[in-house]
Every structure is written in C-alpha cells, then in structure tokens.
Design a protein around this motif. Structure first.
Motif: not given
Lengths: 267, 411
Positions: A44, A53-54, A57
């Motif tokens: 990421p 990827f956002k 996380f």
C-alpha cells in the motif's frame, strides 16, 4: 548411462522419496507467511493511490499496526533466512541442496531448449520441408527432446536465487528505512531516497514474480493443478522423479546399482 | 402643638413623600396597566396587548424608571383613553442615536432582497418591554445567547445566500463549543465577527468578515496569530492587496471553524495537505505568483505523504516543516525550511538529524533533473521488471501452447 540399463525394479514408480524434509518445509511455510504479510503491509505504501489499500487500512491506528506488522514479519523472515543459511552450511543435506541449486551453463541451455521445444517452430519448419539439409546436419535445432533436469530445474534455481537476491536487497534497504536517522548520518538524503525506490520496486518485482511465475509453476500448471503438494508433505514419487528430475533419478539408480554391486562383491 | 398632631403631620409628610416619589415612576404607567395589565386584552387583529409589568420592571428601561409614554411618545398628547388602536412605532433613536445610525447603514435596515424585503428593527433582537442589559444573563444579546437570537431568523426564516446549513455549521465550531460548553463569554459569537448594529452582508466589502477586514476581525482576539500572519509570505502579500492570498477563513473555514486537533478540521494533520494544495497545486496561480506547484503530488509520493493519507498523524505534514501562520520562503533566514535551519526542523521528529537531511530534495517534481539517483534506480527496475515479467509470460505462453498442441496432435 541409458535408461534401458536401469532395471525398473530398482526404483519403483510408487516409491516415495523425500524432496523437502520437515526443516525445509517449515522454512518454506515461514517464507510464505512472512512474504505475504510483508506484501500486504508494504505494498500500500508503494501503490498509495489505489483505493483498495485505503479500504484495507481504514480502521483507527491501522497505519501504526501496519508498521509494527511489517517490521515483525521482516524480523521473522530474517531469522528464517539465518536459519536457512546455517542449515545450508552445517547440514550435509543442506550443503548438497545448496550445491545442486547453483546455476550452471546447462540451466541457460535448458531454458532455451524448453522454450523452443514448446514453441515447436523449427520442427514445424522442418516438417514443411524447409532447411532440410541444415536440420539433418544439426538435429539439436529441431528441439525434439525436452532437456533432462537434475534435482532442481532452471525454474526452481531461478526462484531460489531470486529469493536470495531479493532478500539481500530488501533487508539492506529496509534496514536503512527502518533506521532513518542512522541512514542519514551515513548517507545524504538522495541516497536514502534510492533505498526507498529500491525497496518499493524490488517489492513489486518480487510480488509479480511470485504471483505470475511461481504460482503458474506450482499451482496453475496443468501438470500439477490445482497444487503441487510437495511443500506440504515433502514427498515425490519414483515416477515423478523419473519424469521431472531424470538426472537425479539416474543418479539415485546408479548409487543403488553400485551399492548392490558392492554387496554382491562382498558376498 | 401636641405629640398627636406632630405624629399625624409627620405621617402625612412621609406619605406625601412616598406618593410624590412613586408618582414619578408609575403614575402614568398605572393608567396604562389598567387596560394592558389584563391578560386577555387583544388588538383588533387578535394580537395580545398584555404587558407583564413585572418583566418590564426588571428590564433595563424599567430599572431606569422610564415610563410607557417615554417610548410610546405619541401617547403624551393623548388625553382620551383608551387611545386609538394604532400608535406610531417606537423610535429608539431618540435616546440611542448612535446605535440607530449604525443600524441604519446595516444590512438589517436595508431592504436587501428585492421581492419580500425584510427590515430588522431594534426590537427584533433586543425584545421590546423586557430589554435587558447585554451583560445580563437573561438578555437576548448576552454573548452566550446571541447565537440563539440570530438563529431565530437565520436558520429558517431568512435565507442567506449559502443557506441555513452554512449558518448551522457554527454550532459545530470550536467557538460555539467554547461559548456553550465552556461558558467562555469572550468566545466568538455572531456579533463578534459580523458586528452588531452595523452588521453588513458578508459579501459587502465593508463587512467585518470581508477579505479586507477579516484579518483584523479575527485578530481582535487572536492577536498573536495576526502578528505572525502579517510577518509571513501570505500576510505580506495580503497587505499588498493580492487577491488570491489566503486569509484566515480560507484555511480554517468560516462558520465551522474547528480545533486543529479535531478529526474533521480542515487543518487536521492529515487533511492540511488538501487545504494547502488548493492553491499550491494550481498551475495558474503558480504561474502568476511564481511558486512551484505539484506540492501535494510530490508530498503524497513521499513516506510522509503516504502515511498521512492512511491517517497517520505523527508524520510530517505541510505545517510541520513550513510552519503555518508565518509561512516564509525558503530564502528567508527565519524560515524553518531555509537550508541553515533544515537540520533543526527535521530534528523535531528525527533526533540527531544532521546536514545530510539537506542533501537531497523533498518535493521532487521531476526525478530526472532533481533526483538523478532515484531516477536511474527507478528506470533500471522498470526495465528489469518489464523484461522479467515478459520472459515469464512468454515461457508460460509457450508451455501452454505446447500442452494444447500435444493434446490435439496426440489424442
């Protein structure tokens, strides 16, 4: 030595050989776990523009936990590598495997031969009756036969050496990224920037290699699909040995013949 | 003279004094209350004409012993009661001439909407008979009560250009919280920024919240910040009259000003880059004022920027290195990003940061010219990755091709 010389009774097709022992299998599994963790927690940062990827996380403290996991996995991977290095130095089997994994000129030749054999272009040309004189004189260029592999074929050697090289690069660059202050005490910022670039791109290279090359060879390849089970049980049959690693097969057969010759001599 | 007559005349005198004293206060008002003290008194249109005498007595005017006819001046000439139903509107300017003059020039007295013009008079904010001093807790213009007073119209009835939601944002603001929760009467309410009697439309160049005056307006409380701002590049250009330079509200929001530590604040650690890049990624502004653009892009590409995007607050954002209110150019020896100060600036997070921190570029727009080492490494990797993956795919394709071919030819 010809195949005909080896009596089939010497190595039965259903005889089981140990291709990966327990230590090797644990090393491989540890490598899978740490590699996957490192990819998930590291990629990421390289592909920071990808929304997926956002989403991964999104929770609180996610980024902090990501960093901890990444370093933890790195630590375990380094320990695993150290274990493997010690294993390859101090055990006979490890030393033997390591020597078998060393690249030779034959591997380049094998790769070349496998590729053109699979394409079958020269065979096709020959069949069409073109360059007949040349091919009759140099039958090698027809790539009629597949090359015979030893304990490790060129694909496996390439992957092993790839992991070795990648680990070295990632550990060195990662170490300096982990210790920014130390890195910048030793190097100017632009050198540190190169570490960051190398760490990111080497990661992409490793990820793509595993996803494309390794996954095809041990999973998607119709020969082993859905999966080669060697990494789980470490076993390979006499039949597989004969077809996939004929040189090793012959080596074992020779040893057995020599041994039986010895016992008959002593009798 | 005996004692009895003495007492009698004494009592009479005291009674006289009381009577005279009370006559000045309420002689006329009592007359009014004979009718207006009736709770059921209604005007012709059904409006209650009741006056709560107690409330009036408690009001600033009641306390000052101002009588009904002092404000309802036309009653002075009326001899016959009950008086005519329609009286002249009360003119506060007779006493409050300064305030009345201010109000006259304000947006409230200007019928600023062409159709259905609205005019706001004294009583709309201050009340009528129950007017209290502005430092009275009960007063409608007591600083803590002001938002409610203004909201009576500005949330629903009066549609301002930006809509009621824009007004309502104030209730989320740090100013409102300080006012309501912490009870800090000095915190900014509507009047603090927009002005009271002289309130102007926000778009009016003379408004306290216009570009021209906003720095002063905020600086009335945040005076140290005003000083810092005026020392920085933004403040210097602001003084020179540059129209594009950011003022307080451009970064901090207008009604919905939040604490920088509030997750939703525009200047929260992970969001500040978005605020700065509104201008600093703008090519037109960059050309016009000669600053470098692609600041967000280049920041995002760094570890600081990426981590910030993922919500990590401890990494450096724009303000960590550039400062905030007194942002200076790198050429300024006082700037934290001046080469001489970089080690100290970086050292805030990276203890022991030395000169090597300055030997490289932070915002790399073109790696080719600004960061050759990284550029070369990148190109080498792209070539290797491209090459290797192509070879892998070729081998896989060849392998599959071979399998398909042999299956077809050898049934």
């Amino acid at each position: 030595m010809d195949e005909a010389v080896i009596p089939p009774s010497l190595i039965r097709d259903d005889e089981v050989f140990l291709r990966m022992n327990l230590a090797e299998r644990i090393q491989h599994i540890l490598l899978i776990v740490t590699f996957t963790t490192l990819i998930i927690t590291g990629l990421p940062l390289v592909l920071y523009e990808m929304k997926i990827f956002k989403a991964l996380f999104a929770f609180e403290k996610a980024f902090y936990i990501r960093g901890i996991l990444h370093r933890l996995a790195a630590g375990v991977m380094i320990a695993n590598i150290l274990w493997h290095v010690a294993y390859s130095i101090f055990t006979k089997r490890g030393r033997n495997n390591f020597m078998e994994l060393m690249p030779r000129f034959k591997d380049a030749k094998d790769a070349f031969q496998v590729f053109w054999h699979n394409i079958g272009l020269t065979g096709f040309i020959y069949k069409k009756g073109l360059f007949k004189a040349f091919f009759d004189k140099h039958p090698y260029w027809l790539f009629k036969e597949e090359p015979e592999f030893g304990r490790y074929n060129f694909i496996e050697k390439f992957e092993y050496l790839g992991v070795a090289w990648g680990s070295l690069v990632m550990i060195l660059s990662g170490f300096f990224m982990w210790n920014v202050e130390l890195s910048l005490r030793l190097f100017p910022l632009w050198v540190h920037d190169i570490f960051i670039i190398i760490h990111g791109y080497e990661a992409i290279l490793a990820f793509l290699t595993i996803i494309i090359w390794h996954m095809y060879n041990v999973h998607l390849n119709p020969e082993v699909f859905p999966m080669s089970k060697v990494w789980l049980n470490g076993k390979i049959t006499g039949h597989e040995l004969r077809t996939l690693h004929p040189l090793e097969y012959k080596k074992i057969a020779e040893e057995r013949m020599r041994a039986s010759a010895k016992t008959s001599e002593t009798k | 003279m005996n004692v009895r007559t003495l007492i009698r005349s004494g009592l009479l005198a005291i009674g006289l004094v009381i009577w005279i004293a009370s006559a000045g206060l309420a002689a006329g008002d009592d007359d009014c209350l004979t009718c207006h003290g009736d709770k059921d008194l209604k005007s012709g249109r059904g409006r209650s004409m009741f006056l709560d005498a107690e409330k009036f007595q408690a009001s600033v005017h009641g306390q000052a012993e101002i009588g009904c006819a002092d404000c309802h001046a036309d009653l002075k000439k009326v001899k016959d009661f009950p008086h005519a139903e329609k009286l002249k509107p009360v003119d506060c300017s007779a006493c409050h001439d300064q305030e009345a003059a201010q109000l006259k020039s304000s947006v409230h007295m200007q019928p600023h909407r062409v159709e259905n013009p609205i005019v706001v008079t004294c009583a709309d904010c201050h009340g009528a008979h129950d007017i209290r001093k502005k430092d009275d807790f009960e007063s409608s213009v007591f600083s803590i009560n002001i938002p409610d007073t203004c909201d009576r119209c500005h949330l629903e009835r009066v549609k301002i250009k930006n809509g009621g939601a824009f007004v309502r944002q104030y209730q989320q603001s740090v100013h409102y919280k300080a006012l309501q929760k912490a009870g800090l009467s000095l915190s900014a309410n509507c009047v603090t920024c927009h002005g009271g009697h002289e309130v102007k439309a926000a778009g009016d160049p003379l408004s306290r919240v216009s570009r021209k005056f906003i720095i002063k307006t905020c600086g009335r409380c945040h005076v140290g910040i005003e000083r810092d701002y005026l020392e920085g590049v933004h403040g210097k250009d602001y003084v020179r009259g540059v129209k594009d330079v950011p003022v307080c509200t451009d970064c901090h929001n207008e009604h919905g000003i939040l604490s920088p530590t509030d997750l939703s604040s525009r200047v929260y650690a992970t969001k500040i880059a978005a605020v700065c890049s509104r201008c600093h990624d703008d090519e037109r502004l960059g050309r016009q004022y000669g600053f470098l653009t692609s600041r967000l892009k280049t920041y995002s590409a760094s570890y600081h920027g990426t981590a910030s995007k993922f919500g990590e607050t401890r990494v450096a954002n724009c303000a960590s290195c550039h400062g905030f209110h007194d942002i200076r150019t790198s050429a300024d020896p006082k700037s934290p990003i001046n080469t001489a100060n970089l080690a100290r600036t970086c050292g805030q997070c990276h203890p022991g940061a030395g000169v090597n921190f300055a030997k490289g570029k932070i915002h790399v727009v073109s790696a080719k010219t600004e960061s050759q080492g990284s550029h070369v490494a990148k190109i080498i990797y792209i070539v290797i990755i491209g090459g290797l993956i192509s070879v892998f795919l070729l081998f896989i394709a060849a392998d599959l091709f071979h399998r398909i071919r042999t299956r077809w030819t050898k049934p």
